[in-house]
Write an enzyme that holds these catalytic residues in place. Structure first.
Site, PDB file in Angstrom:
ATOM      1  N   GLY A   1       0.792  -1.274   0.042  1.00 37.41           N
ATOM      2  CA  GLY A   1      -0.004  -0.046  -0.014  1.00 37.41           C
ATOM      3  C   GLY A   1       0.919   1.187  -0.001  1.00 37.41           C
ATOM      4  O   GLY A   1       0.276   2.280   0.364  1.00 37.41           O
TER       5      GLY A   1
ATOM      6  N   ARG B   1       2.789  -2.232  -6.649  1.00 40.07           N
ATOM      7  CA  ARG B   1       2.391  -0.868  -7.584  1.00 40.07           C
ATOM      8  C   ARG B   1       3.789  -0.015  -7.370  1.00 40.07           C
ATOM      9  O   ARG B   1       4.222   0.343  -8.175  1.00 40.07           O
ATOM     10  CB  ARG B   1       1.381  -0.125  -7.183  1.00 40.07           C
ATOM     11  CG  ARG B   1       0.897   1.240  -8.011  1.00 40.07           C
ATOM     12  CD  ARG B   1      -0.074   2.050  -7.588  1.00 40.07           C
ATOM     13  NE  ARG B   1      -1.167   1.310  -7.234  1.00 40.07           N
ATOM     14  CZ  ARG B   1      -2.443   1.207  -8.168  1.00 40.07           C
ATOM     15  NH1 ARG B   1      -2.282   1.594  -9.493  1.00 40.07           N
ATOM     16  NH2 ARG B   1      -3.382   0.553  -7.748  1.00 40.07           N
TER      17      ARG B   1
ATOM     18  N   CYS C   1     -16.255   2.489 -27.852  1.00 42.39           N
ATOM     19  CA  CYS C   1     -17.566   2.938 -28.097  1.00 42.39           C
ATOM     20  C   CYS C   1     -18.173   3.241 -26.652  1.00 42.39           C
ATOM     21  O   CYS C   1     -19.404   2.842 -26.394  1.00 42.39           O
ATOM     22  CB  CYS C   1     -18.508   1.880 -28.824  1.00 42.39           C
ATOM     23  SG  CYS C   1     -17.841   1.556 -30.440  1.00 42.39           S
TER      24      CYS C   1
ATOM     25  N   TYR D   1      -0.732  -2.462 -12.610  1.00 46.60           N
ATOM     26  CA  TYR D   1      -2.185  -2.280 -12.678  1.00 46.60           C
ATOM     27  C   TYR D   1      -2.582  -1.760 -13.982  1.00 46.60           C
ATOM     28  O   TYR D   1      -3.404  -0.861 -13.853  1.00 46.60           O
ATOM     29  CB  TYR D   1      -2.859  -1.757 -11.379  1.00 46.60           C
ATOM     30  CG  TYR D   1      -2.658  -2.614 -10.238  1.00 46.60           C
ATOM     31  CD1 TYR D   1      -3.309  -3.741 -10.005  1.00 46.60           C
ATOM     32  CD2 TYR D   1      -1.511  -1.988  -9.122  1.00 46.60           C
ATOM     33  CE1 TYR D   1      -2.904  -4.422  -8.794  1.00 46.60           C
ATOM     34  CE2 TYR D   1      -1.380  -2.798  -8.020  1.00 46.60           C
ATOM     35  CZ  TYR D   1      -2.163  -4.087  -7.688  1.00 46.60           C
ATOM     36  OH  TYR D   1      -1.777  -4.758  -6.621  1.00 46.60           O
TER      37      TYR D   1
END
Length: 381
Positions: A206, A245, A316, A345
């Protein structure tokens, strides 16, 4: 025209993870959370530096076995583990299985007893800690993640046959700066040692990543000092951290070409090949993803006026937005855009089958060098 491409700077990744490893004190294990980016080249680059890998599915177990044969995962985590998942973790020789509930612990114990191998576990605990300032909170409130403290204490005191309880796992929030991450780790350790006598504590990941400031970095040195202070007060304790991350995000870039530029009700739009079906991060986090422009010298089509522009993809849906109102100078058809901070991610969480567009390519090297070479080609090549 070249397909969009992900470029991973493996040399930069190696330098970054070695700096993280050096900042952490002795008796602290550095695990990499595979879910952040499971690309084989990324795993191979991290393998000599990290102490192990945290996995959360049988697919990640298979990926590690294929890319790094003989290297057993350090952890297996995640809610909703089936008996098949637990059996696969046991068969893979996972060092620590993070158990999410008393029922999961009982099922794991039965499987371990039947297989004749011990299941070495950390109990994932949902502790009621204040984490003000976090971008995502997963603990201290009703949650599918982890067990209530009283349940964890009972499991530690009376584990079923086949189970060895080695300590606690607590991943309570994401988007933590170093002081807050250090404070959370200290609180988790205090509870774990006092309530169940833990000698191993995984304080999770985190660590904050700031997409609005690409040059900013988590203060690993300050965090390492905070962990060192914790360990000084507990001589027999081992700590684990499992960032994802914050390890790989900076090593990856998504490169794509502008295929159209237009104004709509006074606002500029740049339409690129690809989109959020390749790079879901901006849609998932709701931010304007940072990018730079490599202009094409021979571009003859329209260009924006250099003011705010919305960069969209080919899907779209009006939600296919990579960046809004970025003041990056004029953008024209054929220019190559480099979306930085795309090493975590990104492709692996994208809705890649929507409209069935071609997937991106994958390369290693310097993304800006590749973008400059791409922009130097004739339009349409």
């Amino acid at each position: 025209m070249t397909r969009p491409v992900y470029v991973h700077d493996l040399d930069g990744l190696d330098r970054h993870v070695r700096a993280i490893r050096a900042a952490l004190p002795p008796r602290t294990e550095l695990l990499y959370a595979v879910k952040a980016n499971p690309e084989p080249d990324v795993l191979r680059t991290l393998a000599p530096v990290v102490d192990g890998f945290e996995t959360a599915s049988r697919g990640e177990l298979r990926r590690l076995a294929k890319v790094l044969p003989g290297r057993a995962p350090a952890a297996y985590a995640g809610p909703g583990k089936t008996d098949g998942d637990l059996a696969a973790a046991l068969a893979a020789g996972v060092a620590r299985i993070h158990v999410e509930s008393p029922a999961e612990l009982r099922r794991l114990g039965a499987l371990a007893a039947a297989a004749g191998v011990p299941a070495r576990v950390l109990l994932r605990v949902n502790l009621p800690l204040e984490v003000a300032g976090a971008s995502l909170v997963m603990g201290g409130r009703p949650s599918p993640f982890g067990m209530d403290p009283a349940d964890a204490v009972e499991c530690a005191r009376r584990p079923p046959p086949g189970i060895e309880v080695h300590g606690v796992h607590a991943h309570l929030a994401s988007g933590l700066d170093a002081p807050l991450a250090g404070a959370v780790a200290a609180a988790v350790v205090r509870w774990s040692v006092a309530e169940i006598g833990a000698h191993e504590v995984d304080v999770g990941g985190g660590m904050a990543v700031d997409y609005a400031q690409p040059a900013a970095r988590f203060d690993w040195a300050g965090y390492g000092r905070a962990l060192g202070d914790i360990l000084d007060g507990h001589p027999g304790l081992r700590l684990r951290v499992e960032p994802g991350r914050s390890v790989t995000v900076y090593c990856g870039a998504y490169l794509t070409e502008v295929v159209d530029v237009k104004r709509s009700y006074g606002e500029w739009f740049a339409v690129v090949a690809g989109g959020t079906h390749h790079l879901r991060t901006p849609a998932a986090k709701g931010h304007a993803h940072p990018f730079t422009v490599h202009p094409r010298p021979d571009a003859a089509g329209p260009r924006t006026d250099g003011g705010p522009v919305t960069v969209v993809g080919q899907l779209c849906t009006p939600k296919d937005v990579l960046s809004r109102s970025a003041d990056v100078g004029p953008i024209g058809v054929g220019d190559v855009l480099v979306f930085a901070m795309s090493g975590a991610y990104a492709w692996n969480i994208s809705h890649r089958d929507f409209l069935l567009h071609e997937p991106p390519e994958f390369r290693t090297g310097d993304p800006h060098r590749l973008a400059a070479e791409w922009a130097a080609r004739p339009v349409g090549s």
